[in-house]
Design an enzyme around this catalytic site. Structure first.
Site, PDB file in Angstrom:
ATOM      1  N   LYS A   1       9.976  -6.251 -20.195  1.00 23.35           N
ATOM      2  CA  LYS A   1       9.339  -5.870 -18.928  1.00 23.35           C
ATOM      3  C   LYS A   1       8.452  -7.009 -18.412  1.00 23.35           C
ATOM      4  CE  LYS A   1       9.667  -0.997 -20.147  1.00 23.35           C
ATOM      5  NZ  LYS A   1       9.049   0.214 -20.669  1.00 23.35           N
TER       6      LYS A   1
ATOM      7  N   GLN B   1       3.487   2.395 -22.932  1.00 20.57           N
ATOM      8  CA  GLN B   1       4.767   2.463 -23.641  1.00 20.57           C
ATOM      9  C   GLN B   1       4.751   3.603 -24.659  1.00 20.57           C
ATOM     10  OE1 GLN B   1       7.417   0.628 -22.817  1.00 20.57           O
ATOM     11  NE2 GLN B   1       8.738   1.405 -24.406  1.00 20.57           N
TER      12      GLN B   1
ATOM     13  N   ASP C   1       6.248   4.515 -14.037  1.00 16.28           N
ATOM     14  CA  ASP C   1       7.246   5.112 -14.933  1.00 16.28           C
ATOM     15  C   ASP C   1       7.787   6.424 -14.354  1.00 16.28           C
ATOM     16  OD1 ASP C   1       8.045   3.834 -17.285  1.00 16.28           O
ATOM     17  OD2 ASP C   1       6.164   4.300 -18.319  1.00 16.28           O
TER      18      ASP C   1
HETATM   19  N1  GUN Z   1       9.723   4.476 -24.211  1.00 12.63           N
HETATM   20  C1  GUN Z   1      11.075   4.483 -24.061  1.00 12.63           C
HETATM   21  N2  GUN Z   1      11.402   4.334 -22.757  1.00 12.63           N
HETATM   22  C2  GUN Z   1      10.243   4.247 -22.074  1.00 12.63           C
HETATM   23  C3  GUN Z   1       9.929   4.081 -20.693  1.00 12.63           C
HETATM   24  O1  GUN Z   1      10.789   4.007 -19.828  1.00 12.63           O
HETATM   25  N3  GUN Z   1       8.612   4.023 -20.401  1.00 12.63           N
HETATM   26  C4  GUN Z   1       7.633   4.124 -21.331  1.00 12.63           C
HETATM   27  N4  GUN Z   1       6.367   4.066 -20.927  1.00 12.63           N
HETATM   28  N5  GUN Z   1       7.895   4.281 -22.620  1.00 12.63           N
HETATM   29  C5  GUN Z   1       9.193   4.330 -22.993  1.00 12.63           C
END
Ligand code: GUN
Length: 291
Positions: free
Chosen positions: A52, A96, A119
């Site tokens: 990211k 995350q 998100d």
């Molecule tokens: N863990 C697995 N996929 C994601 C996501 O898209 N966002 C976040 N914040 N955590 C994750």
């Protein structure tokens, strides 16, 4: 059979985002800014967050990574969320997941300002999406819909079966696939579904999002179906530098010859998921969702 190239599509979208960012910056505005909070040292989470941050650099976003050890308290994390909510120089942020067991993920998600919830996990964004209001849509469903649109896959009146009902993929995707611009007839199948093989075999569009490697076999797919594989289970492998490789939910060799379109793993849905977070961050920076 057409193999849907998520990598190339994501590359094209990143180029479009970069052009918009360049325009924003050339007018004297600051670049869009995304922050990511990472707790602990889970291998998968480390990789996802690193991707990211790299994606942000590629499109000209500013990014900030905030790290905590596993023993961070819920209070400390919530205080950081409040600080990020109030930061005018920050457009959006993510925490995350998964978080350590002593922290309530739901409490943390609900503490995020919905205007910065890129998100799309906050109940306000989920609710807005359900009733068709502009909203941050979570990355995987958004990425899948974008792939379907860009490949001009016919969806109106089609029988769409989604296997899996998670809050971040199956459930929101079921809403999006039935909305007016897509118009599919949607079935959400799950672990209690009777005759799952038969249900899947009747799908014009089959979306596998259950997280069980190679679960969908050739006999579960109709001739000419569109198959979207959301699975990304990390399995140990001696073939890769990292020692892991990704396995989809679809037994590709059996299923692909029957399909009109199929997404591979890797290189299908995954890269689109990453790009959707960038799209949401750009929307957050432009302040177009919550007016
Ligand atoms: N863990 C697995 N996929 C994601 C996501 O898209 N966002 C976040 N914040 N955590 C994750």
């Amino acid at each position: 059979m057409i193999i849907i190239d998520g990598k190339q599509t994501a590359f094209d979208i990143k180029k479009e985002i970069k052009e918009e960012v360049d325009k924003i910056v050339s007018k004297g505005n600051r670049a869009p800014h995304l922050a990511a909070i990472l707790v602990g040292h889970d291998g998968g989470s480390e990789t996802y967050v690193a991707h990211k941050i790299k994606d942000c650099a590629e499109v000209g976003f500013k990014s900030t990574m905030i790290r905590y050890e596993d023993d961070v308290t819920e209070e400390e994390l919530l205080a950081k969320v409040a600080e990020l909510n109030a930061d005018d120089e920050l457009d959006g942020f993510i925490v995350q997941l998964p978080l350590p067991k002593h922290i309530s993920e739901q409490k943390v998600i609900e503490a995020i300002d919905p205007k910065k919830d890129v998100d799309g996990f906050h109940p306000v964004n989920v609710g807005r999406m359900v009733i068709g209001l502009p909203a941050f849509v979570s990355a995987t469903p958004d990425g899948i819909v974008e792939l379907i649109r860009r490949y001009k896959i016919e969806t109106s009146g089609k029988n769409c079966v989604i296997v899996g009902r998670s809050n971040i993929v199956g459930r929101p995707l079921s809403i999006l696939m039935s909305q007016k611009s897509i118009n599919a007839t949607v079935t959400v199948a799950h672990s209690r579904t009777k005759d799952l093989e038969k249900v899947c075999a009747e799908a014009d569009i089959l979306i596998a999002a259950l997280g069980s490697p190679e679960f969908i076999k050739g006999n579960m797919v109709k001739e000419g179906a569109v198959v979207i594989d959301v699975g990304t289970t990390r399995v140990e492998s001696t073939e890769t530098k990292s020692g892991f490789k990704l396995k989809g939910d679809v037994k590709y060799d059996e299923v692909a010859p029957k399909c009109s379109f199929i997404t591979p793993v890797p290189g299908g849905v995954g890269p689109m998921t990453r790009v959707s977070l960038l799209k949401n961050t750009l929307l957050a920076a432009k302040k177009t969702i919550f007016k």
